[in-house]
Design an enzyme around this catalytic site. Sequence first.
Site, PDB file in Angstrom:
ATOM      1  N   ARG A 151       0.854  -1.179   0.000  1.00 43.34           N
ATOM      2  CA  ARG A 151       0.000   0.000   0.000  1.00 43.34           C
ATOM      3  C   ARG A 151       0.896   1.237   0.000  1.00 43.34           C
ATOM      4  O   ARG A 151       2.045   1.191   0.433  1.00 43.34           O
ATOM      5  CB  ARG A 151      -0.902   0.025   1.233  1.00 43.34           C
ATOM      6  CG  ARG A 151      -1.827  -1.180   1.380  1.00 43.34           C
ATOM      7  CD  ARG A 151      -2.622  -1.086   2.677  1.00 43.34           C
ATOM      8  NE  ARG A 151      -3.531  -2.211   2.859  1.00 43.34           N
ATOM      9  CZ  ARG A 151      -3.227  -3.317   3.543  1.00 43.34           C
ATOM     10  NH1 ARG A 151      -2.027  -3.429   4.122  1.00 43.34           N
ATOM     11  NH2 ARG A 151      -4.099  -4.294   3.667  1.00 43.34           N
ATOM     12  N   LYS A 175      -2.126  -1.840   8.104  1.00 44.22           N
ATOM     13  CA  LYS A 175      -3.218  -1.263   8.886  1.00 44.22           C
ATOM     14  C   LYS A 175      -3.160  -1.755  10.320  1.00 44.22           C
ATOM     15  O   LYS A 175      -2.846  -2.919  10.582  1.00 44.22           O
ATOM     16  CB  LYS A 175      -4.560  -1.641   8.252  1.00 44.22           C
ATOM     17  CG  LYS A 175      -4.762  -1.051   6.851  1.00 44.22           C
ATOM     18  CD  LYS A 175      -6.098  -1.474   6.282  1.00 44.22           C
ATOM     19  CE  LYS A 175      -6.329  -0.845   4.916  1.00 44.22           C
ATOM     20  NZ  LYS A 175      -7.631  -1.251   4.324  1.00 44.22           N
ATOM     21  N   HIS A 254      -2.664   2.312  -6.178  1.00 41.89           N
ATOM     22  CA  HIS A 254      -3.300   1.052  -5.778  1.00 41.89           C
ATOM     23  C   HIS A 254      -3.457   0.108  -6.969  1.00 41.89           C
ATOM     24  O   HIS A 254      -3.561  -1.106  -6.782  1.00 41.89           O
ATOM     25  CB  HIS A 254      -4.655   1.334  -5.139  1.00 41.89           C
ATOM     26  CG  HIS A 254      -4.960   0.443  -3.977  1.00 41.89           C
ATOM     27  ND1 HIS A 254      -4.234   0.450  -2.802  1.00 41.89           N
ATOM     28  CD2 HIS A 254      -5.921  -0.509  -3.808  1.00 41.89           C
ATOM     29  CE1 HIS A 254      -4.723  -0.445  -1.971  1.00 41.89           C
ATOM     30  NE2 HIS A 254      -5.746  -1.044  -2.550  1.00 41.89           N
ATOM     31  N   ARG A 257      -0.779  -2.337  -6.935  1.00 41.44           N
ATOM     32  CA  ARG A 257      -1.048  -3.404  -5.961  1.00 41.44           C
ATOM     33  C   ARG A 257      -1.993  -4.442  -6.575  1.00 41.44           C
ATOM     34  O   ARG A 257      -1.779  -5.656  -6.443  1.00 41.44           O
ATOM     35  CB  ARG A 257      -1.659  -2.778  -4.706  1.00 41.44           C
ATOM     36  CG  ARG A 257      -2.021  -3.753  -3.584  1.00 41.44           C
ATOM     37  CD  ARG A 257      -2.382  -2.931  -2.348  1.00 41.44           C
ATOM     38  NE  ARG A 257      -3.158  -3.668  -1.363  1.00 41.44           N
ATOM     39  CZ  ARG A 257      -2.630  -4.403  -0.386  1.00 41.44           C
ATOM     40  NH1 ARG A 257      -1.321  -4.528  -0.303  1.00 41.44           N
ATOM     41  NH2 ARG A 257      -3.408  -5.012   0.480  1.00 41.44           N
ATOM     42  N   HIS A 280      -3.980  -9.099   3.724  1.00 39.12           N
ATOM     43  CA  HIS A 280      -5.433  -9.152   3.886  1.00 39.12           C
ATOM     44  C   HIS A 280      -5.797 -10.020   5.084  1.00 39.12           C
ATOM     45  O   HIS A 280      -5.280 -11.132   5.230  1.00 39.12           O
ATOM     46  CB  HIS A 280      -6.097  -9.733   2.637  1.00 39.12           C
ATOM     47  CG  HIS A 280      -6.119  -8.802   1.471  1.00 39.12           C
ATOM     48  ND1 HIS A 280      -6.281  -9.233   0.177  1.00 39.12           N
ATOM     49  CD2 HIS A 280      -5.998  -7.446   1.413  1.00 39.12           C
ATOM     50  CE1 HIS A 280      -6.265  -8.189  -0.631  1.00 39.12           C
ATOM     51  NE2 HIS A 280      -6.100  -7.104   0.087  1.00 39.12           N
ATOM     52  N   TYR A 289      -9.449 -10.952  -6.911  1.00 36.60           N
ATOM     53  CA  TYR A 289      -8.474 -11.027  -8.003  1.00 36.60           C
ATOM     54  C   TYR A 289      -8.694 -12.241  -8.885  1.00 36.60           C
ATOM     55  O   TYR A 289      -8.255 -12.253 -10.037  1.00 36.60           O
ATOM     56  CB  TYR A 289      -7.052 -11.008  -7.435  1.00 36.60           C
ATOM     57  CG  TYR A 289      -6.746  -9.719  -6.719  1.00 36.60           C
ATOM     58  CD1 TYR A 289      -6.648  -8.530  -7.426  1.00 36.60           C
ATOM     59  CD2 TYR A 289      -6.603  -9.680  -5.338  1.00 36.60           C
ATOM     60  CE1 TYR A 289      -6.406  -7.335  -6.775  1.00 36.60           C
ATOM     61  CE2 TYR A 289      -6.363  -8.490  -4.675  1.00 36.60           C
ATOM     62  CZ  TYR A 289      -6.268  -7.323  -5.403  1.00 36.60           C
ATOM     63  OH  TYR A 289      -6.033  -6.137  -4.755  1.00 36.60           O
TER      64      TYR A 289
END
Length: 323
Positions: A151, A175, A254, A257, A280, A289
């Site tokens: 990210r 995160k 992004h 990514r 994730h 994806y």
Amino acid sequence: METSIRAFVTFLEEERGASSQTIRAYQSDLRQFLAFASPKRASGSAPLKPADVDPMLVREYLYWLDQRREQASSMARKLAALRTFYRFLNRHRDGGPNPAAEIRTPKLPRRLPRVLTKDDAGALMEFPEGESPAARRDRAILETLYSTGARVSELVGMNREDLDVREGLVRLRGKGRKERIVPIGDVALEAIEEYHASLKPAASRLTPASRRGRGPHASPVFMNARGGRLTVRSIDRLVGGYSARLVGGRVSPHALRHSFATHLLDEGADLRAIQEMLGHASLATTQKYTHVAMDHLMKVYDRAHPRAGRMPGARAAARKPKF
């Protein structure tokens, strides 16, 4: 309610380690709800308290947003902010029922992430021209984003001490202050070393100590002209400027990514491994994806197979019932 919002923001900052962008979004969404709900109190009433909010008021708020032509994704985010806020109150401040818990989230259109072709990704890496420190830095940034799937916030937070050149690994902080170690390709590492070699003084280069692990004085991998850490916004401008030269037009960081994950999947990488590299929490987030990869596969089939019998993009029309 304002006091509770401030307490929630403090919780996000100090205990959850949320990013500044996440905190600003929560503050904005909750204060917008407060601004909407407060005037609905009777004249002379006490300021709105969290316990005064009921599901009907939340539905009125969503209707008001819809009348203002808010996008469904924006409405869903604002409803999620209310739910999270009340969950915090229930756990930490003896709050009452969550008035947003049973409200149905607005239906979101399914949008597949934009992905660069491998040729476009390769072309993008070559757009920074010259051997100046700025050009070398920009090449290294593009290579690192595509090589690691990081990210943007993780990229700007990278320190030299996070790079393990010998093993081809880098530590990323995601995160909620979660850390993960992911592979970084030789091409990206070489681009970073060339960038650091172009800086003055020569001590800016990667040292053996910085290759081994985390040092006592963290220093950013990517810097601005003043030697400070780059910002998320500056990376967004950088990627947007170079990608505008692509046939398909500009993309956000992004998209690199998304491209990283999709190209790995195209080459047979395991979905669980991609989940770990992307950081994730849920495999369901990574599974989008597979839809991108299959969509690309069907376009290739329609274009290339001699018995497909249709033009790319015509598959859905061909399958449509004739009655």
